[in-house]
Motif scaffolding. Structure first.
Motif, PDB file in Angstrom:
ATOM      1  N   SER A   4      31.942 -71.232 -29.410  1.00  0.00           N
ATOM      2  CA  SER A   4      31.496 -72.596 -29.150  1.00  0.00           C
ATOM      3  C   SER A   4      30.930 -72.692 -27.726  1.00  0.00           C
ATOM      4  CB  SER A   4      32.652 -73.570 -29.318  1.00  0.00           C
ATOM      5  OG  SER A   4      33.583 -73.393 -28.279  1.00  0.00           O
ATOM      6  N   PRO A   5      30.072 -73.645 -27.480  1.00  0.00           N
ATOM      7  CA  PRO A   5      29.505 -73.813 -26.132  1.00  0.00           C
ATOM      8  C   PRO A   5      30.570 -74.076 -25.069  1.00  0.00           C
ATOM      9  CG  PRO A   5      28.256 -75.093 -27.719  1.00  0.00           C
ATOM     10  CD  PRO A   5      29.449 -74.555 -28.446  1.00  0.00           C
ATOM     11  N   TYR A   6      31.626 -74.774 -25.443  1.00  0.00           N
ATOM     12  CA  TYR A   6      32.699 -75.068 -24.486  1.00  0.00           C
ATOM     13  C   TYR A   6      33.370 -73.776 -24.017  1.00  0.00           C
ATOM     14  CZ  TYR A   6      37.120 -76.713 -22.591  1.00  0.00           C
ATOM     15  OH  TYR A   6      38.194 -76.933 -21.774  1.00  0.00           O
ATOM     16  N   ILE A   7      33.675 -72.881 -24.961  1.00  0.00           N
ATOM     17  CA  ILE A   7      34.342 -71.622 -24.614  1.00  0.00           C
ATOM     18  C   ILE A   7      33.421 -70.750 -23.768  1.00  0.00           C
ATOM     19  CG2 ILE A   7      35.281 -69.481 -25.571  1.00  0.00           C
ATOM     20  CD1 ILE A   7      36.319 -71.135 -27.916  1.00  0.00           C
ATOM     21  N   ARG A   8      32.133 -70.704 -24.121  1.00  0.00           N
ATOM     22  CA  ARG A   8      31.179 -69.925 -23.332  1.00  0.00           C
ATOM     23  C   ARG A   8      31.074 -70.466 -21.914  1.00  0.00           C
ATOM     24  NH1 ARG A   8      26.798 -69.668 -27.781  1.00  0.00           N
ATOM     25  NH2 ARG A   8      26.737 -71.819 -27.118  1.00  0.00           N
ATOM     26  N   LYS A   9      31.061 -71.779 -21.760  1.00  0.00           N
ATOM     27  CA  LYS A   9      30.953 -72.389 -20.438  1.00  0.00           C
ATOM     28  C   LYS A   9      32.170 -72.057 -19.582  1.00  0.00           C
ATOM     29  CE  LYS A   9      30.390 -76.783 -18.068  1.00  0.00           C
ATOM     30  NZ  LYS A   9      30.369 -78.227 -18.175  1.00  0.00           N
ATOM     31  N   LYS A  10      33.370 -72.176 -20.157  1.00  0.00           N
ATOM     32  CA  LYS A  10      34.600 -71.870 -19.420  1.00  0.00           C
ATOM     33  C   LYS A  10      34.638 -70.404 -19.017  1.00  0.00           C
ATOM     34  CE  LYS A  10      37.034 -75.466 -18.791  1.00  0.00           C
ATOM     35  NZ  LYS A  10      37.222 -75.934 -17.434  1.00  0.00           N
ATOM     36  N   SER A  11      34.231 -69.522 -19.920  1.00  0.00           N
ATOM     37  CA  SER A  11      34.217 -68.093 -19.637  1.00  0.00           C
ATOM     38  C   SER A  11      33.235 -67.778 -18.513  1.00  0.00           C
ATOM     39  CB  SER A  11      33.851 -67.320 -20.893  1.00  0.00           C
ATOM     40  OG  SER A  11      33.761 -65.957 -20.623  1.00  0.00           O
ATOM     41  N   ASN A  12      32.043 -68.372 -18.580  1.00  0.00           N
ATOM     42  CA  ASN A  12      31.042 -68.140 -17.545  1.00  0.00           C
ATOM     43  C   ASN A  12      31.499 -68.668 -16.196  1.00  0.00           C
ATOM     44  OD1 ASN A  12      29.330 -66.850 -19.275  1.00  0.00           O
ATOM     45  ND2 ASN A  12      28.120 -68.665 -19.738  1.00  0.00           N
ATOM     46  N   GLU A  13      32.183 -69.790 -16.175  1.00  0.00           N
ATOM     47  CA  GLU A  13      32.676 -70.350 -14.913  1.00  0.00           C
ATOM     48  C   GLU A  13      33.720 -69.420 -14.290  1.00  0.00           C
ATOM     49  OE1 GLU A  13      34.183 -74.219 -15.797  1.00  0.00           O
ATOM     50  OE2 GLU A  13      32.189 -75.118 -15.977  1.00  0.00           O
ATOM     51  N   ALA A  14      34.565 -68.848 -15.124  1.00  0.00           N
ATOM     52  CA  ALA A  14      35.606 -67.952 -14.613  1.00  0.00           C
ATOM     53  C   ALA A  14      34.989 -66.707 -13.989  1.00  0.00           C
ATOM     54  CB  ALA A  14      36.558 -67.563 -15.733  1.00  0.00           C
ATOM     55  N   PHE A  15      33.967 -66.154 -14.612  1.00  0.00           N
ATOM     56  CA  PHE A  15      33.358 -64.942 -14.090  1.00  0.00           C
ATOM     57  C   PHE A  15      32.372 -65.244 -12.960  1.00  0.00           C
ATOM     58  CE2 PHE A  15      34.647 -63.472 -18.339  1.00  0.00           C
ATOM     59  CZ  PHE A  15      35.490 -62.453 -17.923  1.00  0.00           C
ATOM     60  N   ALA A  16      31.808 -66.447 -12.931  1.00  0.00           N
ATOM     61  CA  ALA A  16      30.862 -66.808 -11.878  1.00  0.00           C
ATOM     62  C   ALA A  16      31.541 -66.883 -10.516  1.00  0.00           C
ATOM     63  CB  ALA A  16      30.197 -68.135 -12.211  1.00  0.00           C
ATOM     64  N   LYS A  17      32.822 -67.212 -10.496  1.00  0.00           N
ATOM     65  CA  LYS A  17      33.559 -67.267  -9.240  1.00  0.00           C
ATOM     66  C   LYS A  17      33.654 -65.898  -8.587  1.00  0.00           C
ATOM     67  CE  LYS A  17      36.634 -70.911 -10.879  1.00  0.00           C
ATOM     68  NZ  LYS A  17      38.028 -71.181 -11.225  1.00  0.00           N
ATOM     69  N   ASN A  18      33.594 -64.837  -9.381  1.00  0.00           N
ATOM     70  CA  ASN A  18      33.818 -63.492  -8.878  1.00  0.00           C
ATOM     71  C   ASN A  18      32.534 -62.762  -8.486  1.00  0.00           C
ATOM     72  OD1 ASN A  18      36.563 -63.730  -9.347  1.00  0.00           O
ATOM     73  ND2 ASN A  18      36.376 -63.060 -11.450  1.00  0.00           N
ATOM     74  N   ILE A  19      31.388 -63.391  -8.588  1.00  0.00           N
ATOM     75  CA  ILE A  19      30.121 -62.697  -8.363  1.00  0.00           C
ATOM     76  C   ILE A  19      30.011 -62.171  -6.931  1.00  0.00           C
ATOM     77  CG2 ILE A  19      27.633 -63.083  -8.135  1.00  0.00           C
ATOM     78  CD1 ILE A  19      27.752 -64.727 -10.656  1.00  0.00           C
ATOM     79  N   HIS A  20      30.412 -62.933  -5.945  1.00  0.00           N
ATOM     80  CA  HIS A  20      30.204 -62.545  -4.548  1.00  0.00           C
ATOM     81  C   HIS A  20      31.404 -61.838  -3.934  1.00  0.00           C
ATOM     82  CE1 HIS A  20      26.457 -64.695  -4.609  1.00  0.00           C
ATOM     83  NE2 HIS A  20      27.076 -65.780  -5.074  1.00  0.00           N
ATOM     84  N   LYS A  21      32.363 -61.433  -4.712  1.00  0.00           N
ATOM     85  CA  LYS A  21      33.558 -60.799  -4.163  1.00  0.00           C
ATOM     86  C   LYS A  21      33.443 -59.281  -4.066  1.00  0.00           C
ATOM     87  CE  LYS A  21      36.797 -64.396  -5.411  1.00  0.00           C
ATOM     88  NZ  LYS A  21      38.015 -64.712  -6.143  1.00  0.00           N
ATOM     89  N   LYS A  24      36.638 -56.875  -4.735  1.00  0.00           N
ATOM     90  CA  LYS A  24      37.895 -57.579  -4.489  1.00  0.00           C
ATOM     91  C   LYS A  24      38.330 -58.396  -5.699  1.00  0.00           C
ATOM     92  CE  LYS A  24      36.838 -57.953   0.373  1.00  0.00           C
ATOM     93  NZ  LYS A  24      36.510 -58.837   1.471  1.00  0.00           N
ATOM     94  N   VAL A  25      37.706 -58.146  -6.830  1.00  0.00           N
ATOM     95  CA  VAL A  25      37.998 -58.906  -8.039  1.00  0.00           C
ATOM     96  C   VAL A  25      39.228 -58.315  -8.712  1.00  0.00           C
ATOM     97  CG1 VAL A  25      37.108 -59.648 -10.267  1.00  0.00           C
ATOM     98  CG2 VAL A  25      35.566 -59.418  -8.334  1.00  0.00           C
ATOM     99  N   GLU A  26      40.132 -59.172  -9.145  1.00  0.00           N
ATOM    100  CA  GLU A  26      41.318 -58.721  -9.871  1.00  0.00           C
ATOM    101  C   GLU A  26      40.904 -58.161 -11.227  1.00  0.00           C
ATOM    102  OE1 GLU A  26      44.252 -61.761 -10.167  1.00  0.00           O
ATOM    103  OE2 GLU A  26      44.042 -62.325  -8.081  1.00  0.00           O
ATOM    104  N   THR A  27      41.699 -57.245 -11.752  1.00  0.00           N
ATOM    105  CA  THR A  27      41.367 -56.658 -13.050  1.00  0.00           C
ATOM    106  C   THR A  27      41.566 -57.640 -14.179  1.00  0.00           C
ATOM    107  OG1 THR A  27      43.600 -55.760 -13.217  1.00  0.00           O
ATOM    108  CG2 THR A  27      41.918 -54.332 -12.288  1.00  0.00           C
TER     109      THR A  27
END
Length: 62
Positions: A4-21, A24-27
């Motif tokens: 669903s679009p909601y699940i895709r959006k939440k997943s993308n938000e979680a991974f978008a936070k880690n782009i500039h790390k 240092k990203v947790e496994t």
């Protein structure tokens, strides 16, 4: 199977936070909890049986 679009959006938000790390990203994104493999009641029962049998061995022999 399409998600669903909601699940895709939440997943993308979680991974978008880690782009500039970079490196240092947790496994895992889930929080780690320190849990004992057995509960306190089971541990207490085990200790009661072990210590009680040791005392019974010492004082039970005549």
């Amino acid at each position: 199977m399409a998600s669903s679009p909601y699940i895709r959006k939440k997943s993308n938000e979680a991974f978008a936070k880690n782009i500039h790390k970079r490196g240092k990203v947790e496994t895992s994104l889930r929080k780690k909890e320190n849990k004992f493999p057995v509960g306190p009641v089971v541990l207490g029962l085990f200790l009661f049986i072990v210590i009680g049998s040791a005392i019974f061995e010492l004082f039970g022999k005549k």
